[in-house]
Scaffold this active site. Structure first.
Site, short mmCIF file in Angstrom:
data_model
loop_
_atom_site.label_atom_id
_atom_site.label_comp_id
_atom_site.label_asym_id
_atom_site.label_seq_id
_atom_site.Cartn_x
_atom_site.Cartn_y
_atom_site.Cartn_z
N SER A 101 0.84 -1.20 0.00
CA SER A 101 0.00 0.00 0.00
C SER A 101 0.88 1.25 0.00
CB SER A 101 -0.95 -0.05 1.20
OG SER A 101 -1.98 0.91 1.06
N ASP A 231 -9.20 -3.23 -6.96
CA ASP A 231 -8.74 -2.53 -5.76
C ASP A 231 -9.45 -1.18 -5.66
OD1 ASP A 231 -7.25 -1.04 -3.84
OD2 ASP A 231 -5.47 -2.24 -4.23
N HIS A 260 -8.12 -4.56 -1.97
CA HIS A 260 -6.90 -3.90 -1.50
C HIS A 260 -6.16 -4.84 -0.55
CE1 HIS A 260 -4.15 -0.63 -0.97
NE2 HIS A 260 -4.30 -0.65 0.34
#
Length: 304
Positions: A101, A231, A260
């Protein structure tokens, strides 16, 4: 292990195994920028016998904030300092980075800034938003993401700041009262806090400058990008496919599903299947060149 930054700040790193159990030697080292670290640490240390070091950014993992500066998705000086510390501590260890991330955004930006001087042999980028402005706009326009993700992420960031408010009480950079009463969403937090701490005039200017997509073409080490096309944060439309395709060192792998950092398999006891291919890529890089770090450096200098 706590490390002091030049501005008086503090970051921490977690060793797995500890240096007591595995003293400094030539064991290859995977450096992780936070996200889904636990499962991959297990795979890399137990299956392949490598060393892992987890980099915890300012204010994260219960690390005390000792200067008026907090975590930013585009700030690379702290990971740069950590890598230099690791190289000094582990002079003969091959090193590789993996980020998840926002951690992967920092990693890839760092890799591009370092270019062919990068200490990492390679990198893995997992669930990277790449374009932080595009990611923020996508979150704000989605029905679910604007109601769930935006306030959740903004709330988490706000909590970290207020938990360490003492570090900012003598600073005129941010208004803590405004943050307490008005900040709800992630973009509001970045506008009131992050862009001010890092000297940007607008939050959009911060997002553009912090985006690792700008540095993909400058990376001079092998790298693997793993993203899911569904995502809701690192949305498919902003993935830098053209830049990765134009960089001979890069590979981008996308899956139709995964959300995600999801990629779950199994029903009764679900696990993330992505740890296996990531571990395999890590092993392939470390085993591709069996020479020591010092011999590899000697050859690089002779070629120059």
């Amino acid at each position: 292990e706590l490390l002091s930054t030049p501005d008086g700040g503090t970051v921490s790193i977690d060793w797995a195994p500890s240096l007591e159990k595995l003293p400094a030697d030539a064991t290859p080292t995977l450096v992780l920028l936070h996200g889904l670290t636990g499962a991959l640490v297990d795979t890399v240390t137990k299956v392949y016998g490598y060393r892992c070091v987890v980099f915890n950014a300012r204010g994260c993992a219960n690390t005390q904030v000792t200067s008026p500066q907090l975590f930013s998705g585009g700030y690379t000086d702290d990971i740069r300092m950590v890598v230099k510390h690791l190289r000094k501590t582990l002079p003969e260890s091959k090193m590789m980075g993996v980020g998840f991330s926002l951690g992967s955004n920092i990693l890839m930006k760092y890799m591009g800034e370092e270019g062919d001087q990068c200490e990492f042999l390679a990198a893995m980028s997992v669930g990277n938003p790449f374009d932080m402005l595009g990611s923020c706009l996508a979150i704000e326009r989605g029905w679910f993401t604007s109601r769930v993700y935006a306030p959740a992420m903004g709330g988490n960031l706000k909590k970290v700041l207020l938990d360490h408010a003492d570090a900012f009480k003598n600073s005129n950079i941010i208004d803590l009262d405004t943050v307490r009463t008005e900040v709800v969403r992630m973009r509001q937090y970045d506008d009131q806090v992050t862009r001010k701490i890092y000297g940007f005039e607008t939050v959009s200017q911060y997002y553009r400058a912090a985006s690792s997509a700008n540095k993909i073409l400058a990376i001079k080490r092998p790298f693997l990008c793993l993203n899911a096309q569904d995502d809701p944060i690192a949305v498919d439309e902003i993935l830098p496919r053209d830049e990765v395709r134009a960089n001979p060192f890069g590979i981008m792998a996308t899956t139709a599903q995964g959300g995600h950092l999801g990629w779950f398999e199994g029903v009764r006891d679900p696990t993330r299947w992505c740890t296996k291919p990531l571990g395999e890529y890590c092993a392939a890089i470390f085993e591709a060149d069996r020479r020591s770090v010092s011999k590899t450096r000697a050859r690089a200098h002779s070629e120059e």
